[in-house]
Design an enzyme around this catalytic site. Structure first.
Site, mmCIF file in Angstrom:
data_model
loop_
_atom_site.group_PDB
_atom_site.id
_atom_site.type_symbol
_atom_site.label_atom_id
_atom_site.label_comp_id
_atom_site.label_asym_id
_atom_site.label_seq_id
_atom_site.Cartn_x
_atom_site.Cartn_y
_atom_site.Cartn_z
ATOM 1 N N ARG A 1 -120.324 55.455 0.596
ATOM 2 C CA ARG A 1 -120.087 54.191 0.618
ATOM 3 C C ARG A 1 -120.603 53.688 -1.317
ATOM 4 O O ARG A 1 -119.953 52.638 -1.567
ATOM 5 C CB ARG A 1 -121.821 53.136 1.596
ATOM 6 C CG ARG A 1 -120.416 53.007 2.525
ATOM 7 C CD ARG A 1 -121.231 52.257 3.506
ATOM 8 N NE ARG A 1 -122.017 53.037 4.527
ATOM 9 C CZ ARG A 1 -122.709 53.319 5.199
ATOM 10 N NH1 ARG A 1 -124.143 52.989 3.751
ATOM 11 N NH2 ARG A 1 -123.108 54.294 5.381
ATOM 12 N N SER B 1 -103.528 85.707 5.692
ATOM 13 C CA SER B 1 -102.999 85.082 4.476
ATOM 14 C C SER B 1 -101.236 85.629 4.032
ATOM 15 O O SER B 1 -101.195 86.279 3.972
ATOM 16 C CB SER B 1 -103.515 85.060 2.690
ATOM 17 O OG SER B 1 -102.441 84.548 1.723
ATOM 18 N N SER C 1 -91.965 77.387 -1.096
ATOM 19 C CA SER C 1 -91.559 76.597 -2.339
ATOM 20 C C SER C 1 -90.185 77.580 -2.826
ATOM 21 O O SER C 1 -89.573 76.562 -3.806
ATOM 22 C CB SER C 1 -92.512 76.821 -3.446
ATOM 23 O OG SER C 1 -92.896 78.051 -3.740
ATOM 24 N N HIS D 1 -94.355 71.392 0.825
ATOM 25 C CA HIS D 1 -92.660 70.731 -0.077
ATOM 26 C C HIS D 1 -92.319 70.425 1.304
ATOM 27 O O HIS D 1 -90.273 70.030 1.767
ATOM 28 C CB HIS D 1 -92.219 72.331 -0.065
ATOM 29 C CG HIS D 1 -92.207 72.969 -0.921
ATOM 30 N ND1 HIS D 1 -91.762 72.215 -2.707
ATOM 31 C CD2 HIS D 1 -93.080 73.474 -1.705
ATOM 32 C CE1 HIS D 1 -92.177 72.312 -2.927
ATOM 33 N NE2 HIS D 1 -93.072 73.894 -3.198
ATOM 34 N N THR E 1 -99.111 67.071 -0.936
ATOM 35 C CA THR E 1 -99.068 66.910 -2.455
ATOM 36 C C THR E 1 -98.380 65.524 -2.733
ATOM 37 O O THR E 1 -97.915 65.176 -1.498
ATOM 38 C CB THR E 1 -98.546 68.212 -3.298
ATOM 39 O OG1 THR E 1 -98.408 67.393 -4.351
ATOM 40 C CG2 THR E 1 -97.021 67.456 -2.720
ATOM 41 N N LYS F 1 -94.566 65.183 -4.926
ATOM 42 C CA LYS F 1 -92.788 66.356 -4.462
ATOM 43 C C LYS F 1 -92.442 64.637 -3.936
ATOM 44 O O LYS F 1 -92.028 63.889 -4.284
ATOM 45 C CB LYS F 1 -93.126 67.488 -4.428
ATOM 46 C CG LYS F 1 -93.501 68.071 -5.179
ATOM 47 C CD LYS F 1 -93.766 69.895 -4.603
ATOM 48 C CE LYS F 1 -94.781 71.025 -4.995
ATOM 49 N NZ LYS F 1 -94.730 71.294 -6.635
ATOM 50 N N THR G 1 -114.606 67.275 -12.529
ATOM 51 C CA THR G 1 -113.101 67.396 -13.219
ATOM 52 C C THR G 1 -113.456 65.614 -12.937
ATOM 53 O O THR G 1 -113.697 64.911 -11.415
ATOM 54 C CB THR G 1 -112.023 67.763 -12.911
ATOM 55 O OG1 THR G 1 -110.940 67.213 -13.754
ATOM 56 C CG2 THR G 1 -112.063 67.476 -11.123
ATOM 57 N N THR G 2 -112.686 65.123 -13.377
ATOM 58 C CA THR G 2 -112.158 64.011 -13.217
ATOM 59 C C THR G 2 -111.441 63.006 -12.416
ATOM 60 O O THR G 2 -110.306 64.111 -12.094
ATOM 61 C CB THR G 2 -112.076 62.869 -14.707
ATOM 62 O OG1 THR G 2 -112.405 62.606 -15.853
ATOM 63 C CG2 THR G 2 -111.499 61.782 -14.562
HETATM 64 N N1 PMP Z 1 -98.439 74.595 -2.839
HETATM 65 C C1 PMP Z 1 -97.343 74.882 -3.184
HETATM 66 C C2 PMP Z 1 -96.104 75.205 -1.948
HETATM 67 C C3 PMP Z 1 -96.524 74.445 -4.051
HETATM 68 O O1 PMP Z 1 -94.974 75.025 -4.559
HETATM 69 C C4 PMP Z 1 -96.772 73.887 -5.281
HETATM 70 C C5 PMP Z 1 -96.097 73.006 -6.710
HETATM 71 N N2 PMP Z 1 -95.297 73.568 -6.562
HETATM 72 C C6 PMP Z 1 -98.868 73.468 -5.007
HETATM 73 C C7 PMP Z 1 -99.122 74.193 -4.189
HETATM 74 C C8 PMP Z 1 -99.563 72.787 -5.729
HETATM 75 O O2 PMP Z 1 -98.904 71.821 -6.307
HETATM 76 P P1 PMP Z 1 -99.549 70.600 -7.004
HETATM 77 O O3 PMP Z 1 -97.997 70.785 -8.494
HETATM 78 O O4 PMP Z 1 -99.262 69.311 -6.786
HETATM 79 O O5 PMP Z 1 -100.499 70.938 -8.510
#
Ligand code: PMP
Length: 410
Positions: free
Chosen positions: A22, A137, A189, A217, A245, A248, A277-278
């Site tokens: 807040r 993973s 990706s 994606h 993200t 994209k 980080t900023t």
């Molecule tokens: N995860 C995947 C599967 C991606 O392909 C990417 C970037 N191509 C990212 C995360 C990172 O995303 P950003 O470009 O927003 O840093």
């Protein structure tokens, strides 16, 4: 409740910053105006046809997003002035986080300056806490996931790409009561493959694992209101954390996670790529929210993108060009040779005015080089047809093996 999630929800792993949220908001409101900046936009009037942009829906040029960004610049200037915890939280950030949590039907969301830092920071925390977490993973997970898991120091098992039988073997071999975390993408990706999300969710339930799904994606492009593949399949609530993200489908920049508030607060507290980080400029958050809101109510761009992708799939099949997957809008034409791939990209550019980047090692393993083609909602049918013809000619001129020559079936 599973052994990984329980310590977050019962307060053993507590983010200590929830109370102070807040206070940050007030700082954001008081931040006043900075001198105005001018924006410069490159590329207008260019004759190059771009086929490798991740701005899949053309939202980088969306009117509502542009207007929102300009308005926020006029009132709040171009920068945020600090990290989220020290002066750099603005009501635009908080409002966007609420919007994203709502989009994904989760309790809370947290913004990062990129998808990369969202994955790296969140996974560093979630794989390290609770202690002795074991991670599962997918072999094709993005570098940002790999880096986060590495930095966590957690024990990890890599399952073969999209192979739920292998995933189950690994889960079954781990101690039954250890905290478990499964990490996968929804749309991969480089290949455009879609993950077997329902089966992953079944295994997570069966073996008591937390799930973290990268929908980078997919957000904006798939599912009701653009909430992603899990939402399209009606199973978004079966995953603990969704990661996305803004760079994209939403056309701006930034990354985020959405999930249970306790878990998000722990990431807010401990993720170094969030804390040190900023923060994003308020105007970026404003434009992003306008973009998310726009895509929650408009299906037009999603439909156009998928129509173009389907047309491209069928034209490439007709042209006998091998490509990796018909699952999504990412169409990766398989070249399989480093030099040939670069030459194909160069010839497309020089002879046809088409820009599509060749993807070489280390982005893909050597010998698996591709032209990663990204049709978008701003291409039209004749663009797709021209593109497919150009690709077919390049394939002939460079004598790149066809799908039949490779006995390839997509
Ligand atoms: N995860 C995947 C599967 C991606 O392909 C990417 C970037 N191509 C990212 C995360 C990172 O995303 P950003 O470009 O927003 O840093």
């Amino acid at each position: 409740m599973n052994a990984h999630l329980a310590p977050y929800l019962n307060g053993e792993i507590a983010g200590d910053l929830a109370e102070r949220k807040r206070e940050f908001l007030e700082i954001g409101r008081c931040s006043g105006s900075y001198p105005m900046a001018t924006a410069r936009r490159d590329g207008v009037g260019s004759e190059i046809s771009v086929w490798c942009s991740n701005d899949y829906l053309g939202m980088g040029q969306n009117r509502q997003a542009i207007v929102a960004m300009k308005a926020a610049i006029d009132t709040h200037g171009v920068g945020s002035g600090g990290s989220r915890n020290i002066g750099g939280t603005n009501h635009y950030h908080v409002s966007l986080e609420n919007e994203l949590a709502d989009l994904h039907g989760k309790e809370a969301a947290l913004l990062f300056t990129s998808g990369y830092t969202a994955n790296e920071g969140s996974l560093t925390v979630l794989a390290a806490m609770p202690r002795d977490t074991v991670v599962f993973s997918d072999a094709k997970n993005h570098a940002s996931i790999i880096d986060g898991l590495r930095h966590s120091g957690a024990k990890k098992h890599i399952f073969r790409h999209n192979d739920v039988v292998h995933l189950e073997e690994l889960l079954a071999a781990a101690p039954a009561d250890c905290p478990k975390l499964i990490v996968a993408e929804s749309v991969y990706s480089m290949s455009g493959n879609v993950a077997p999300l329902a089966e992953i969710a079944d295994l997570a339930d069966k073996y008591g694992a937390t799930t973290f799904i990268d929908e980078v994606h997919a957000v904006g492009m798939y599912g009701p209101q653009g909430a992603g593949i899990a939402a399209q399949e009606g199973i978004a609530d079966r995953f603990t954390v969704v990661m996305g993200t803004l760079a994209k489908g939403f056309g701006t920049v930034g990354g985020y996670i959405a999930g249970p508030a306790a878990l998000v607060d722990a990431v807010r507290t401990y993720a170094r790529s969030f804390v040190f980080t900023t923060s994003l400029p308020p105007a970026v958050a404003a434009a992003s929210q306008a973009s998310v809101q726009y895509l929650r109510s408009s299906d037009v761009e999603r439909k156009l993108l998928l129509e173009n992708a389907r047309l491209l799939h069928s034209l490439l099949i007709e042209a006998d060009i091998p490509f990796l997957s018909t699952d999504s809008h990412i169409v990766s034409a398989f070249v399989g040779d480093d030099d040939m791939c670069k030459r194909a990209s160069q010839m497309l550019f020089e002879k046809y005015g088409i820009y599509v980047q060749s993807i070489n090692a280390p982005s893909v393993p050597a010998g698996e080089e591709i032209l990663r083609i990204a049709p978008s909602a701003v291409h039209d049918q004749s663009d797709v047809e021209k593109f497919a013809r150009a690709l077919q000619e390049i394939w002939k001129q460079l004598n790149i093996p066809t799908a039949s020559a490779r006995e390839w079936s997509t």
